[in-house]
Every structure is written in C-alpha cells, then in structure tokens.
Design a protein around this motif. Structure first.
Motif, PDB file in Angstrom:
ATOM      1  N   LEU A  14       0.825  -1.209   0.000  1.00  0.00           N
ATOM      2  CA  LEU A  14       0.000   0.000   0.000  1.00  0.00           C
ATOM      3  C   LEU A  14       0.858   1.257   0.000  1.00  0.00           C
ATOM      4  O   LEU A  14       0.549   2.237  -0.684  1.00  0.00           O
ATOM      5  N   ILE A  15       1.927   1.215   0.769  1.00  0.00           N
ATOM      6  CA  ILE A  15       2.831   2.367   0.836  1.00  0.00           C
ATOM      7  C   ILE A  15       3.482   2.591  -0.527  1.00  0.00           C
ATOM      8  O   ILE A  15       3.525   3.719  -1.032  1.00  0.00           O
ATOM      9  N   PHE A  16       3.950   1.534  -1.154  1.00  0.00           N
ATOM     10  CA  PHE A  16       4.600   1.684  -2.457  1.00  0.00           C
ATOM     11  C   PHE A  16       3.610   2.088  -3.537  1.00  0.00           C
ATOM     12  O   PHE A  16       3.940   2.856  -4.432  1.00  0.00           O
ATOM     13  N   GLU A  17       2.403   1.586  -3.452  1.00  0.00           N
ATOM     14  CA  GLU A  17       1.372   1.958  -4.423  1.00  0.00           C
ATOM     15  C   GLU A  17       1.060   3.455  -4.348  1.00  0.00           C
ATOM     16  O   GLU A  17       0.760   4.093  -5.357  1.00  0.00           O
ATOM     17  N   SER A  18       1.161   4.021  -3.159  1.00  0.00           N
ATOM     18  CA  SER A  18       0.815   5.435  -2.990  1.00  0.00           C
ATOM     19  C   SER A  18       1.959   6.379  -3.362  1.00  0.00           C
ATOM     20  O   SER A  18       1.748   7.583  -3.448  1.00  0.00           O
ATOM     21  N   GLN A 142      -1.427   4.902   6.917  1.00  0.00           N
ATOM     22  CA  GLN A 142      -0.958   3.533   6.714  1.00  0.00           C
ATOM     23  C   GLN A 142       0.504   3.412   7.119  1.00  0.00           C
ATOM     24  O   GLN A 142       0.899   2.472   7.799  1.00  0.00           O
ATOM     25  N   SER A 143       1.307   4.373   6.726  1.00  0.00           N
ATOM     26  CA  SER A 143       2.730   4.360   7.065  1.00  0.00           C
ATOM     27  C   SER A 143       2.939   4.451   8.567  1.00  0.00           C
ATOM     28  O   SER A 143       3.776   3.748   9.133  1.00  0.00           O
ATOM     29  N   GLY A 144       2.162   5.298   9.229  1.00  0.00           N
ATOM     30  CA  GLY A 144       2.280   5.447  10.676  1.00  0.00           C
ATOM     31  C   GLY A 144       1.922   4.179  11.419  1.00  0.00           C
ATOM     32  O   GLY A 144       2.587   3.804  12.383  1.00  0.00           O
TER      33      GLY A 144
END
Length: 172
Positions: A14-18, A142-144
């Motif tokens: 999800l992080i990479f997709e964003s 999400q990252s947090g």
C-alpha cells in the motif's frame, strides 16, 4: 512476530502503491530483498552471540521506520533486506530458546504445535484487523500504523521476551 510479518505484507504494498513513480515491479524488488535477507539469516549461528537477537530486532525497527519514508529504490531494497534478515534472525533465536529448554519429544511436539498455531492464527487474522482499522485512511496513516507495529512488536515485545527468557531459565 506474526503481527510484524503481516504488517509488512499488508502495509508495504500500500505504501509503495501510494508513492509517485513506484510500481508493482518496484514492490516486487523490495519484497524479494526481504526474502533474501530472511534466507541468509538461516545461516547465522548464535553460539556465544546472544546479543544478535536484540540487534536483529533493532534492524527491523529501524528498517520499518525508514522504509515508510520516501527513500529511493536502492535504499528501500537495503531496508527491506534488513527487515527480512532481522525478522528471521529474531524468529530463529526465539524458537531456539524455546526448544533448548524442552527435554522430551512430546514437549517439543506440543510446543511446536502451539507456536505454529499462534503464528498462523495471528498471521491470518492481522490483515483483517489492519483492513478494518484503516478503512478510508490516507497513505500517511498507513505508514504510521506500519511503523507503530514495528516499534511495538519488534522494538518492545520481542526484546522483552528475549530478556525474560534468559532470566527465567537461569541464563544471563
């Protein structure tokens, strides 16, 4: 530890997709680096180096905290390698600590089943919990959450278990 693994598998895509300019291929490289790190951790021997379990936890926490930053592809691969290596090294040390203290095959079979059941159960349920937790959240949230999982599981829970397992069994 299963929460950490589930967190990596759930949040990192999800992080990479964003991230602007990143693709599924980029995540594939990062995930592969974590896998290579985990594989190489199986070759490390602990005898006389008990500190390695704690150092491995630190590598995972540091990797989690930095991977969520907008770093380039090469640093992301290095961080994922550190996460995979540290995670598997910690997992191996904990399992080794458990099985060193067992005296019979029956105890070993029972504890092996318990550990596997707990790991698989959490590994299956954690993504559902993460999904419910993050409904309609931003990539920053999400990252947090991913960083918090690393700090709580590998930065606190696992080192505490390593510390108390040595104390409770008369080591250290």
């Amino acid at each position: 530890m299963a929460i950490q693994l589930s967190g990596f598998n759930f949040f990192v895509p999800l992080i990479f997709e964003s991230r602007p300019g990143m693709s599924a291929e980029d995540y594939g490289f990062v995930s592969a680096a974590a896998g290579v790190g985990a594989l190489l951790a199986t070759f490390v021997r602990f005898s006389g180096r008990e500190y390695l379990g704690h150092a491995a936890c630190f590598a995972v926490v540091l990797g989690d905290a930095l991977l969520i930053q907008s770093v380039g592809m090469l640093p992301s691969i290095g961080l994922a390698f550190a996460i995979g290596f540290g995670f598997n090294l910690s997992r191996i040390r904990i399992r080794q600590g458990i099985f060193e203290r067992l005296t019979t095959r029956q105890e070993s079979a029972l504890w092996g089943a318990r550990v596997t059941l707990a790991f698989r159960g959490v590994n299956a349920g954690a993504p559902l919990f993460f999904g419910l937790l993050l409904m309609d959240q931003t990539p920053v949230a999400q990252s947090g959450v991913f960083a918090a999982i690393g700090v709580l599981s590998m930065g606190m829970a696992v080192p505490i278990c390593l510390f108390f397992s040595k104390r409770a069994w008369g080591h250290g």
